[in-house]
Write an enzyme that holds these catalytic residues in place. Sequence first.
Site: not given
Length: 574
Positions: A317-318, A371
């Site tokens: 991901g980025i 969570d």
Amino acid sequence: MPRGLELLIAQTILQGFDAQYGRFLEVTSGAQQRFEQADWHAVQQAMKNRIHLYDHHVGLVVEQLRCITNGQSTDAAFLLRVKEHYTRLLPDYPRFEIAESFFNSVYCRLFDHRSLTPERLFIFSSQPERRFRTIPRPLAKDFHSDHGWESLLMRVISDLPLRLRWQNKSRDIHYIVRHLTETLGTDNLAESHLQVANELFYRNKAAWLVGKLITPSGTLPFLLPIHQTDDGELFIDTCLTTTAEASIVFGFARSYFMVYAPLPAALVEWLREILPGKTTAELYMAIGCQKHAKTESYREYLVYLQGCNEQFIEAPGIRGMVMLVFTLPGFDRVFKVIKDRFAPQKEMSAAHVCACYQLVKEHDRVGRMADTQEFENFVLEKRHISPALMELLLQEAAEKITDLGEQIVIRHLYIERRMVPLNIWLEQVEGQQLRDAIEEYGNAIRQLAAANIFPGDMLFKNFGVTRHGRVVFYDYDEICYMTEVNFRDIPPPRYPEDELASEPWYSVSPGDVFPEEFRHWLCADPRIGPLFEEMHADLFRADYWRALQNRIREGHVEDVYAYRRRQRFSVRFV
């Protein structure tokens, strides 16, 4: 240190845990009254209070122990004897597994999360695995269909402890039977029976009946969410009978259930059959034993680490501006460390980021916020860390790392469920999957907003997709309450040149948000823009957000459903 003091300390810790869990059960037992009185704000407050109980009682025990020992330091041999005495107290103790976690918490508080070794702590349990396969008091009751399913369900519903009137009990039973007939077929249904948990599971504005549908071909979940009308009459909103549906109801992005569980290990064991995809940690989390869930989560991590040949790598991901995120390629969790320095546009402190994560822990997550478990002084073997990640850790988080030679210690990190980043998911899917993802994203934003949560940074990269296709928010550094935001319309330009200027022609104050601007980064992709405009164009209007704020300020608590709208009886059968 006087001889015999070890047993006193062990007994003091266990008595402290008894007090904590007694208060835990006391708060939980009030769930029925709060539900019947439709006191939804009290429901939210009770959830926060129950979360705080554990740390509060750990603190009380730590103060007691400091008084008992007169603040004297203790050597390793003394601590080992304390643990030995504590272990001897557990074989006949009904909540042994959480008592071990409580011991760990007291130790960590006393010694500032240092010297965390298996000899001193219950890294793994001292008791036999799944000790509560047989228990003295049944957790559930069986109902057989000798006189038909309408009669069976009437007995089930009549057995419930709820004292409110039903809007239309016969109608709801008819809907359930219709659903079961469509799901199983008439012949299979006739040969099936129910096992229903003795206790209701309360969460948000619903009381859940949780059971097992035992059929000739296997056992299925049987979940009935019970809601109230505006007139305070009860009705059943749907019937869920697949493991995927049950998994979402008990999902990691939802608030903890309030269910009276004096034997939590036994309840977890009973739930396993209808939640086969859930780990032990996730099951304890779902019933509100979040601190023991953290223990179980750490154990799951250790077991995985021992059996794999993988190294930690930076998560796909980025790259984040605030968090450094890494993972093991085959493990379903990510590890998040707050960077030493943030990108210039992130004007906040590490303390602010921690406060945001605590807010999420205590707030109603409405199935849309993951969570997390928080760890201090987390030890990693260097051999398990890829060279590229080690370089990145030292570059971005050196102030939080202590080098011990063969190991490093990370002073503070969060562990969270791993998901596919939404921006990556959107690049990979087409057609109906793309449409579903955009619908899910917009619904996530709406449900968070209705729960008084504004994500702040709404870019796709800050959301993930679960294995069930649900979109969940997981980047909390800009999160705030909806009521703290000033949603504004962009004023019309004074001159044509204004729209071409590099700076806005209007003033912007802290807390100002202009929903019209969302369109620029959410609709830039020509595959996504038309879908977003079709399904969620109202998210680009300031008046939509202000109307939500008004409802929140008026005290309205929105209904939150852990299933699709089309599954509701009022939509499906009416």
